[in-house]
Design a protein around this motif. Structure first.
Motif, PDB file in Angstrom:
ATOM      1  N   ALA A   1       7.413   7.692  -5.574  1.00  0.00           N
ATOM      2  CA  ALA A   1       6.023   7.236  -5.485  1.00  0.00           C
ATOM      3  C   ALA A   1       5.582   7.149  -4.031  1.00  0.00           C
ATOM      4  O   ALA A   1       4.423   7.439  -3.709  1.00  0.00           O
ATOM      5  CB  ALA A   1       5.877   5.881  -6.165  1.00  0.00           C
ATOM      6  N   ARG A   2       6.490   6.750  -3.141  1.00  0.00           N
ATOM      7  CA  ARG A   2       6.172   6.665  -1.709  1.00  0.00           C
ATOM      8  C   ARG A   2       5.803   8.039  -1.158  1.00  0.00           C
ATOM      9  O   ARG A   2       4.778   8.201  -0.483  1.00  0.00           O
ATOM     10  CB  ARG A   2       7.372   6.091  -0.957  1.00  0.00           C
ATOM     11  N   ALA A   3       6.627   9.043  -1.482  1.00  0.00           N
ATOM     12  CA  ALA A   3       6.367  10.395  -0.992  1.00  0.00           C
ATOM     13  C   ALA A   3       5.043  10.925  -1.527  1.00  0.00           C
ATOM     14  O   ALA A   3       4.277  11.569  -0.807  1.00  0.00           O
ATOM     15  CB  ALA A   3       7.508  11.325  -1.382  1.00  0.00           C
ATOM     16  N   GLU A   4       4.756  10.637  -2.797  1.00  0.00           N
ATOM     17  CA  GLU A   4       3.503  11.119  -3.391  1.00  0.00           C
ATOM     18  C   GLU A   4       2.290  10.455  -2.747  1.00  0.00           C
ATOM     19  O   GLU A   4       1.284  11.114  -2.446  1.00  0.00           O
ATOM     20  CB  GLU A   4       3.524  10.873  -4.896  1.00  0.00           C
ATOM     21  N   ALA A   5       2.365   9.145  -2.534  1.00  0.00           N
ATOM     22  CA  ALA A   5       1.244   8.425  -1.919  1.00  0.00           C
ATOM     23  C   ALA A   5       1.012   8.890  -0.482  1.00  0.00           C
ATOM     24  O   ALA A   5      -0.137   9.123  -0.071  1.00  0.00           O
ATOM     25  CB  ALA A   5       1.505   6.919  -1.947  1.00  0.00           C
ATOM     26  N   LEU A   6       2.090   9.044   0.278  1.00  0.00           N
ATOM     27  CA  LEU A   6       1.950   9.507   1.659  1.00  0.00           C
ATOM     28  C   LEU A   6       1.429  10.941   1.711  1.00  0.00           C
ATOM     29  O   LEU A   6       0.631  11.291   2.588  1.00  0.00           O
ATOM     30  CB  LEU A   6       3.285   9.383   2.391  1.00  0.00           C
ATOM     31  N   SER A   7       1.881  11.764   0.779  1.00  0.00           N
ATOM     32  CA  SER A   7       1.402  13.146   0.755  1.00  0.00           C
ATOM     33  C   SER A   7      -0.094  13.199   0.510  1.00  0.00           C
ATOM     34  O   SER A   7      -0.816  13.953   1.187  1.00  0.00           O
ATOM     35  CB  SER A   7       2.144  13.916  -0.345  1.00  0.00           C
ATOM     36  N   ARG A   8      -0.590  12.392  -0.440  1.00  0.00           N
ATOM     37  CA  ARG A   8      -2.035  12.367  -0.693  1.00  0.00           C
ATOM     38  C   ARG A   8      -2.792  11.916   0.549  1.00  0.00           C
ATOM     39  O   ARG A   8      -3.817  12.495   0.917  1.00  0.00           O
ATOM     40  CB  ARG A   8      -2.343  11.430  -1.868  1.00  0.00           C
ATOM     41  N   ALA A   9      -2.282  10.875   1.182  1.00  0.00           N
ATOM     42  CA  ALA A   9      -2.946  10.370   2.380  1.00  0.00           C
ATOM     43  C   ALA A   9      -2.939  11.399   3.501  1.00  0.00           C
ATOM     44  O   ALA A   9      -3.928  11.557   4.235  1.00  0.00           O
ATOM     45  CB  ALA A   9      -2.274   9.080   2.845  1.00  0.00           C
ATOM     46  N   MET A  10      -1.832  12.133   3.628  1.00  0.00           N
ATOM     47  CA  MET A  10      -1.702  13.074   4.732  1.00  0.00           C
ATOM     48  C   MET A  10      -2.576  14.316   4.563  1.00  0.00           C
ATOM     49  O   MET A  10      -2.924  14.962   5.559  1.00  0.00           O
ATOM     50  CB  MET A  10      -0.238  13.466   4.911  1.00  0.00           C
ATOM     51  N   VAL A  11      -2.926  14.666   3.325  1.00  0.00           N
ATOM     52  CA  VAL A  11      -3.876  15.774   3.147  1.00  0.00           C
ATOM     53  C   VAL A  11      -5.126  15.496   3.968  1.00  0.00           C
ATOM     54  O   VAL A  11      -5.670  16.373   4.646  1.00  0.00           O
ATOM     55  CB  VAL A  11      -4.230  15.955   1.653  1.00  0.00           C
ATOM     56  N   ILE A  12      -5.567  14.243   3.925  1.00  0.00           N
ATOM     57  CA  ILE A  12      -6.757  13.851   4.683  1.00  0.00           C
ATOM     58  C   ILE A  12      -6.406  13.512   6.122  1.00  0.00           C
ATOM     59  O   ILE A  12      -7.014  14.013   7.062  1.00  0.00           O
ATOM     60  CB  ILE A  12      -7.444  12.662   4.001  1.00  0.00           C
ATOM     61  N   GLY A  13      -5.415  12.653   6.300  1.00  0.00           N
ATOM     62  CA  GLY A  13      -5.125  12.121   7.621  1.00  0.00           C
ATOM     63  C   GLY A  13      -4.544  13.122   8.598  1.00  0.00           C
ATOM     64  O   GLY A  13      -4.727  12.976   9.812  1.00  0.00           O
ATOM     65  N   MET A  14      -3.855  14.139   8.101  1.00  0.00           N
ATOM     66  CA  MET A  14      -3.211  15.120   8.985  1.00  0.00           C
ATOM     67  C   MET A  14      -3.902  16.478   8.984  1.00  0.00           C
ATOM     68  O   MET A  14      -3.912  17.174   9.997  1.00  0.00           O
ATOM     69  CB  MET A  14      -1.738  15.315   8.581  1.00  0.00           C
ATOM     70  N   ASP A  15      -4.464  16.874   7.835  1.00  0.00           N
ATOM     71  CA  ASP A  15      -4.958  18.238   7.706  1.00  0.00           C
ATOM     72  C   ASP A  15      -6.480  18.376   7.718  1.00  0.00           C
ATOM     73  O   ASP A  15      -6.990  19.461   8.000  1.00  0.00           O
ATOM     74  CB  ASP A  15      -4.422  18.866   6.413  1.00  0.00           C
TER      75      ASP A  15
ATOM     76  N   LEU B   1       0.812  -1.216   0.000  1.00  0.00           N
ATOM     77  CA  LEU B   1       0.000   0.000   0.000  1.00  0.00           C
ATOM     78  C   LEU B   1       0.846   1.266   0.000  1.00  0.00           C
ATOM     79  O   LEU B   1       0.384   2.315  -0.446  1.00  0.00           O
ATOM     80  CB  LEU B   1      -0.934   0.005   1.209  1.00  0.00           C
ATOM     81  N   ILE B   2       2.056   1.185   0.504  1.00  0.00           N
ATOM     82  CA  ILE B   2       2.989   2.310   0.491  1.00  0.00           C
ATOM     83  C   ILE B   2       4.112   1.938  -0.471  1.00  0.00           C
ATOM     84  O   ILE B   2       4.880   1.017  -0.203  1.00  0.00           O
ATOM     85  CB  ILE B   2       3.547   2.603   1.893  1.00  0.00           C
ATOM     86  N   PRO B   3       4.217   2.606  -1.607  1.00  0.00           N
ATOM     87  CA  PRO B   3       5.202   2.196  -2.620  1.00  0.00           C
ATOM     88  C   PRO B   3       6.628   2.189  -2.088  1.00  0.00           C
ATOM     89  O   PRO B   3       6.990   2.984  -1.208  1.00  0.00           O
ATOM     90  CB  PRO B   3       5.026   3.251  -3.719  1.00  0.00           C
ATOM     91  N   ALA B   4       7.435   1.304  -2.652  1.00  0.00           N
ATOM     92  CA  ALA B   4       8.841   1.230  -2.264  1.00  0.00           C
ATOM     93  C   ALA B   4       9.672   2.320  -2.926  1.00  0.00           C
ATOM     94  O   ALA B   4      10.618   2.833  -2.328  1.00  0.00           O
ATOM     95  CB  ALA B   4       9.403  -0.146  -2.615  1.00  0.00           C
ATOM     96  N   ASP B   5       9.321   2.668  -4.160  1.00  0.00           N
ATOM     97  CA  ASP B   5      10.055   3.719  -4.863  1.00  0.00           C
ATOM     98  C   ASP B   5       9.953   5.031  -4.082  1.00  0.00           C
ATOM     99  O   ASP B   5       8.851   5.439  -3.692  1.00  0.00           O
ATOM    100  CB  ASP B   5       9.469   3.910  -6.264  1.00  0.00           C
ATOM    101  N   PRO B   6      11.066   5.696  -3.816  1.00  0.00           N
ATOM    102  CA  PRO B   6      11.026   6.892  -2.960  1.00  0.00           C
ATOM    103  C   PRO B   6      10.081   7.984  -3.459  1.00  0.00           C
ATOM    104  O   PRO B   6       9.373   8.605  -2.657  1.00  0.00           O
ATOM    105  CB  PRO B   6      12.481   7.365  -2.950  1.00  0.00           C
TER     106      PRO B   6
END
Length: 213
Positions: free
Chosen positions: A89-103, A82-87
């Motif tokens: 893609a990983r940063a992009e996926a986490l950033s999308r998730a954090m828009v919702i999960g953190m903000d 669910l969290i990509p290994a490629d650095p």
């Protein structure tokens, strides 16, 4: 056997249910009725001193915070990832998730709404406006991020759902509960439609796990 302490309408719990289902991990679910303050019971506070859900009991330990739980699940049960290994893609996926999960989600959850109502005497109409404002800000930004990246394919994660899809679907469910208009977010709605057609997402839906379901 994993034990998930959860509330059926908890966005954070919903995320974890989706992830567990995507990975095909067997678990037992324990309902904690938040409206009855079960999360503040001594038993649950011993599990999670924050008094929040979800809490995942696994291998003799208790894990809390949905982002951390999904990261643990990815390490412990790596397929599908669910969290990509490629650095990048990983940063992009986490950033999308954090828009919702953190903000977005943290300032619209039950304890914040209760504080606004009981401590600051904010009326129902103003609380609804608060909720809609922050959800709209988050969805507007996320829609732009997805559009600038080339759209959905059909999930936010591309051909397969990733961590950001696990965060998106519960937040859109919440938005409808609070009558937040969603027509301005066609890409997010496309990703949601793809997700809801997936058995793992469908089985995690609050209507499927509600106490009276």
């Amino acid at each position: 056997m994993l034990v998930l302490h959860d509330y059926f309408r908890s966005s954070a719990g919903y995320r974890v249910r989706i992830a567990l289902n995507l990975k095909g991990v067997d678990y037992v679910r324990r309902e904690l009725p938040l409206l009855e303050d079960a999360q503040r019971s001594p038993e649950h506070l011993a599990r999670n001193p924050q008094g929040l859900v979800p809490a995942l009991e696994a291998e003799g330990r208790v894990f809390t915070q949905s982002m951390a739980i999904l990261d643990w699940l990815d390490a412990r049960y790596p397929e599908p990832q669910l969290i990509p290994a490629d650095p990048d893609a990983r940063a992009e996926a986490l950033s999308r998730a954090m828009v919702i999960g953190m903000d977005v989600h943290p300032i619209n959850n039950l304890r914040v709404m209760r504080y606004l109502e009981h401590r600051l005497a904010v009326g129902a109409e103003a609380r609804s406006a608060w909720t809609a404002h922050w959800m709209t800000e988050g969805f507007t930004a996320l829609e732009a991020v997805v559009r600038n990246a080339g759209g959905v394919g059909p999930f936010l994660g591309g051909a397969a759902p990733d961590i950001s899809d696990c965060f998106l679907v519960p937040q859109l469910f919440n938005a409808r509960r609070f009558a937040v208009p969603l027509d301005a977010y066609p890409l997010l709605l496309q990703a949601e439609a793809a997700a809801l057609a997936h058995p793992a997402f469908a089985a995690a839906h609050p209507d499927r796990v509600a106490p009276n379901a």
